[in-house]
Design an enzyme around this catalytic site. Structure first.
Site, PDB file in Angstrom:
ATOM      1  N   GLY A  69       0.813  -1.212   0.000  1.00 49.33           N
ATOM      2  CA  GLY A  69       0.000   0.000   0.000  1.00 49.33           C
ATOM      3  C   GLY A  69       0.848   1.265   0.000  1.00 49.33           C
ATOM      4  O   GLY A  69       0.526   2.245  -0.689  1.00 49.33           O
ATOM      5  N   GLN A 177      -7.653   0.054   3.568  1.00 53.11           N
ATOM      6  CA  GLN A 177      -8.535  -0.496   4.617  1.00 53.11           C
ATOM      7  C   GLN A 177      -9.869  -0.980   4.072  1.00 53.11           C
ATOM      8  O   GLN A 177     -10.521  -1.813   4.695  1.00 53.11           O
ATOM      9  CB  GLN A 177      -8.795   0.563   5.696  1.00 53.11           C
ATOM     10  CG  GLN A 177      -7.612   0.815   6.596  1.00 53.11           C
ATOM     11  CD  GLN A 177      -7.277  -0.360   7.507  1.00 53.11           C
ATOM     12  OE1 GLN A 177      -8.155  -1.097   7.954  1.00 53.11           O
ATOM     13  NE2 GLN A 177      -6.006  -0.536   7.787  1.00 53.11           N
ATOM     14  N   SER A 197      -3.593  -3.270  -0.564  1.00 49.33           N
ATOM     15  CA  SER A 197      -2.502  -4.056   0.005  1.00 49.33           C
ATOM     16  C   SER A 197      -2.998  -5.451   0.364  1.00 49.33           C
ATOM     17  O   SER A 197      -4.131  -5.607   0.829  1.00 49.33           O
ATOM     18  CB  SER A 197      -1.978  -3.339   1.254  1.00 49.33           C
ATOM     19  OG  SER A 197      -0.963  -4.103   1.860  1.00 49.33           O
ATOM     20  N   HIS A 199      -1.786  -7.676   2.694  1.00 49.02           N
ATOM     21  CA  HIS A 199      -1.750  -8.189   4.076  1.00 49.02           C
ATOM     22  C   HIS A 199      -2.884  -7.671   4.959  1.00 49.02           C
ATOM     23  O   HIS A 199      -3.039  -8.123   6.088  1.00 49.02           O
ATOM     24  CB  HIS A 199      -0.384  -7.923   4.722  1.00 49.02           C
ATOM     25  CG  HIS A 199      -0.115  -6.521   5.151  1.00 49.02           C
ATOM     26  ND1 HIS A 199      -0.264  -6.106   6.447  1.00 49.02           N
ATOM     27  CD2 HIS A 199       0.298  -5.433   4.459  1.00 49.02           C
ATOM     28  CE1 HIS A 199       0.065  -4.815   6.543  1.00 49.02           C
ATOM     29  NE2 HIS A 199       0.402  -4.392   5.350  1.00 49.02           N
ATOM     30  N   CYS A 325       1.783   2.448  12.747  1.00 54.50           N
ATOM     31  CA  CYS A 325       2.975   3.131  12.249  1.00 54.50           C
ATOM     32  C   CYS A 325       3.444   4.219  13.199  1.00 54.50           C
ATOM     33  O   CYS A 325       4.595   4.612  13.178  1.00 54.50           O
ATOM     34  CB  CYS A 325       2.699   3.747  10.881  1.00 54.50           C
ATOM     35  SG  CYS A 325       1.890   2.603   9.767  1.00 54.50           S
TER      36      CYS A 325
HETATM   37  C1  LIG Z   1      -1.713  -0.458   6.069  1.00 53.49           C
HETATM   38  C2  LIG Z   1      -2.071   0.792   5.324  1.00 53.49           C
HETATM   39  C3  LIG Z   1      -1.210   1.340   4.359  1.00 53.49           C
HETATM   40  C4  LIG Z   1       0.153   0.762   4.073  1.00 53.49           C
HETATM   41  O1  LIG Z   1       0.078  -0.458   3.409  1.00 53.49           O
HETATM   42  P1  LIG Z   1       1.393  -1.405   3.419  1.00 53.49           P
HETATM   43  O2  LIG Z   1       1.036  -2.514   2.492  1.00 53.49           O
HETATM   44  O3  LIG Z   1       1.568  -1.852   4.826  1.00 53.49           O
HETATM   45  O4  LIG Z   1       2.527  -0.577   2.916  1.00 53.49           O
HETATM   46  C5  LIG Z   1      -1.618   2.459   3.682  1.00 53.49           C
HETATM   47  N1  LIG Z   1      -2.812   3.037   3.929  1.00 53.49           N
HETATM   48  C6  LIG Z   1      -3.677   2.541   4.835  1.00 53.49           C
HETATM   49  C7  LIG Z   1      -4.987   3.205   5.040  1.00 53.49           C
HETATM   50  C8  LIG Z   1      -3.332   1.410   5.570  1.00 53.49           C
HETATM   51  O5  LIG Z   1      -4.174   0.939   6.486  1.00 53.49           O
END
Ligand SMILES: *Cc1c(COP(=O)(O)O)cnc(C)c1O
Length: 386
Positions: A69, A177, A197, A199, A325
């Site tokens: 993401g 999300q 993303s 995961h 984060c």
């Molecule tokens: C987790 C998340 C990201 C980052 O995604 P990654 O795959 O972990 O780099 C970006 N935006 C939102 C809203 C997220 O919840």
């Protein structure tokens, strides 16, 4: 353990791992190669792209795989800004975006772009009227998240996208999300660029995608190198990761309605119990339809979230104080500040995010442990008067 931090990451499904496994050792060919072993990888990526596209009700040619993401957000925003800078240097976003968007916007501001960070209301909603008022002749990009990772608020994306298009402005949404958790159709929702993303939807870490509409398909690649991903994203493909992401998309598409129903019922049950049974608590964010099915975020007066998390962990409950984060740093959440909390209030909130295997029994146990934990912390708090 009771895992209630699914907005931070999810446990990969066994079916996802099973599909990935052969691509580590058995089918290890480079997808760019001409021989059969390479074709195996190429074909597997094609299947994954079809599955990701199906989840978005779009064509496979609009899907580009990335490392996650964060890369997708960086790519969309940086390269759209670069492509359109002759037209203008003004960008619009919200004040509750994920750091992958906020910090990318800040980097562009340092590089000479002008960024408007829109406020949100007490529920975390961006107002379409505010977006309209912020639009200028030199506005080139609007980026508003589909749903917030801390408080679960679902933004009026379709309306904001329509407004962007009325003014000939490109529209990006960080849907990390929301992707696979609620229905999304980029065509119907006027989305030009969308980040997702793996995961966060029971897939592997380190793989994501960027959707590009025909209008956005001219943005340049962020990663320079070979011609992978139709010259848009260099680097030998993470074949097992992409395969796993594809499987996770397929599972998500076939279960989204039942998961939404089940998780939102459990969510509301849990919220009701906590608010009724623990005094001096309040729900952060929106209720009902404007909230992600699996998100609960509650403020507990006279407790410190970070201390509560340690005690909950000792009792086997994994929760969060907001964005993973920023956890570990003592900064209060920028999202909670944006919905009107002061710094103390912003440190009193806990986030519990459900998965498709969360049970009512787990939530009941969590409420019981929360009661004890909150009592204990409050009785040690000199400002708390019974
Ligand atoms: C987790 C998340 C990201 C980052 O995604 P990654 O795959 O972990 O780099 C970006 N935006 C939102 C809203 C997220 O919840």
């Amino acid at each position: 353990m009771i895992y209630l931090d699914n907005a931070a990451t999810t446990q990969m499904k066994q079916e996802v791992l099973d599909e990935m496994m052969p691509y580590f050792r058995e089918y290890y060919g480079n997808a760019s190669a001409v021989y059969e072993l390479g074709n195996k990888s190429k074909y597997a990526i094609d299947v994954a792209r079809d599955r990701a596209a199906a989840l978005l009700h779009t064509k496979a040619e609009r899907i580009f795989f990335t490392s996650g993401g964060s890369e997708s957000d960086n790519w969309a925003i940086i390269k759209a800004a670069e492509m359109l800078k002759c037209k203008g240097k003004h960008l619009i976003t919200s004040s509750i975006e994920h750091p992958a968007v906020i910090n990318t916007m800040k980097a562009l501001a340092d590089a000479g772009f002008e960024v408007t960070f829109l406020p949100v209301d007490e529920k975390g909603l961006v107002s379409v009227r505010d977006v309209k008022n912020a639009i200028r002749d030199d506005t080139i990009l609007i980026s508003i998240m589909t749903a917030n990772n801390e408080i679960g608020t679902i933004e009026p994306i379709a309306e904001i996208g329509a407004l962007a298009h009325e003014h000939g402005i490109l529209f990006h949404t960080d849907a990390v999300q929301a992707f696979g958790q609620i229905p999304i159709n980029p065509d119907e929702m006027n989305i030009d660029m969308l980040s997702a993303s793996a995961h966060k939807i029971y897939g592997p870490k380190g793989v994501g995608l960027l959707y590009l509409s025909p209008k956005a398909s001219h943005i340049r690649s962020l990663i320079h190198g070979g011609g992978q991903e139709r010259n848009k994203r260099a680097g030998t493909e993470n074949v097992p990761g992409i395969v796993g992401f594809g499987k996770a998309c397929e599972l998500a598409a076939s279960t989204v309605n039942e998961r939404m129903q089940k998780e939102s019922e459990l969510r509301d049950y849990f919220i009701k119990r906590v608010l009724e049974e623990i005094p001096l608590t309040c729900l952060n964010g929106a209720d009902g339809r404007d909230r992600l099915p699996g998100n609960v975020n509650i403020g507990f007066k006279f407790i410190e979230a970070e201390s509560a998390l340690i005690l909950l962990d000792q009792k086997g409950i994994a929760a969060s104080s907001g964005s993973a984060c920023t956890a570990g740093s003592i900064d209060p959440s920028h999202v909670l500040l944006a919905i009107g909390h002061n710094e103390d209030e912003a440190r009193e909130s806990l986030r519990f995010t459900l998965s498709d295997v969360t049970t009512q029994e787990e939530l009941d146990r969590t409420v019981d442990i929360l009661k004890e934990t909150v009592d204990m912390l409050r009785s040690a708090n000199v400002f708390y008067q019974r």
